[in-house]
Design an enzyme around this catalytic site. Sequence first.
Site, short mmCIF file in Angstrom:
data_model
loop_
_atom_site.label_atom_id
_atom_site.label_comp_id
_atom_site.label_asym_id
_atom_site.label_seq_id
_atom_site.Cartn_x
_atom_site.Cartn_y
_atom_site.Cartn_z
N GLU A 71 0.83 -1.21 0.00
CA GLU A 71 0.00 0.00 0.00
C GLU A 71 0.86 1.26 0.00
O GLU A 71 1.63 1.48 0.94
CB GLU A 71 -0.90 0.02 1.24
CG GLU A 71 -1.75 1.27 1.36
CD GLU A 71 -2.51 1.35 2.67
OE1 GLU A 71 -3.47 2.12 2.76
OE2 GLU A 71 -2.13 0.62 3.63
N ASP A 75 -5.41 2.83 -1.51
CA ASP A 75 -6.09 3.68 -0.53
C ASP A 75 -6.30 5.04 -1.19
O ASP A 75 -5.35 5.77 -1.44
CB ASP A 75 -5.26 3.80 0.74
CG ASP A 75 -5.98 4.54 1.85
OD1 ASP A 75 -6.38 5.71 1.61
OD2 ASP A 75 -6.14 3.97 2.94
N GLN A 116 -9.40 1.12 -0.44
CA GLN A 116 -9.78 1.69 0.85
C GLN A 116 -10.17 3.15 0.67
O GLN A 116 -9.68 3.83 -0.24
CB GLN A 116 -8.63 1.59 1.86
CG GLN A 116 -8.40 0.19 2.34
CD GLN A 116 -7.41 0.09 3.48
OE1 GLN A 116 -7.35 -0.93 4.14
NE2 GLN A 116 -6.63 1.12 3.73
N GLU A 176 -11.30 2.71 6.16
CA GLU A 176 -10.26 2.86 7.18
C GLU A 176 -10.15 4.34 7.51
O GLU A 176 -9.44 5.09 6.84
CB GLU A 176 -8.92 2.31 6.69
CG GLU A 176 -7.86 2.29 7.80
CD GLU A 176 -6.52 1.79 7.33
OE1 GLU A 176 -6.10 0.71 7.77
OE2 GLU A 176 -5.89 2.48 6.51
#
Length: 250
Positions: free
Chosen positions: A122, A157, A185, A221
């Site tokens: 990530e 993300d 995310q 998240e």
Amino acid sequence: MRWTRSCSSRGWKIACAAGDAAVGHTQNNHCPRQKANPHAPPGDWEAGERGMACLPGREAEFRAGIVEAIAYAQALQAPRIHVMAGLVPPSQARETLHATYVDNLRVAARLAAPHGLQVLIEPINARDMPGYFLNRQDEAHALVNAIGVPNVQVQMDLSHCQIVEGDLATKIRQYVPTGRVGHVQIAGVPARHEPDTGEVNYPYLFQLLDDLGYAGWIGCEYRPARGAVAGGTSDGLGWLPRERSQRAPS
């Protein structure tokens, strides 16, 4: 999202009650939700470590952590594990860190493959995590290409991506069709609160992901805006039924 004021068993019951999109959907005996992405051990978090994958000299510890993460993933019936890269040490050549990172990820992929597990990397923005080795989507996808195995993928993300690069729709169009985005995310930007706060138009991006055929999970998240107030996480889920109603088939 995280139910930070709930112990593990009660926390999962609360998460299950919140709805499918909160933590994913699967079939098991206790809670019809999928525990999506356990993390491999990141080193000494309290001492400031944020992963070991790029750190020379920590290979044996990294490998042991992957074995541990695989055991957790199997127990949770999770399909993937997230491996953090680590912070760039002072006076360490980036080429050496890159080589160590690639070698360690190949080890992780080889250990995870017999269990049908994906290994996720990530990119994380340097404002929230100064010194983190991996910051950009293009860097992550170049690494995946260099490693060259199908079970190493990118955790995209969108909050981190917005802070580092912006132009989210273009990035989604560029990378999702490659098949190398294993998980998405979301969080509000800039404060990483609920996704209906801040500068990102998530309903537009959700529709784009649908249009591109993205079939994976979208994980939440974020830090609830109400912080540690009891019930703050659940109370902040007002965006979820609104999103569902907007996307319900006619």
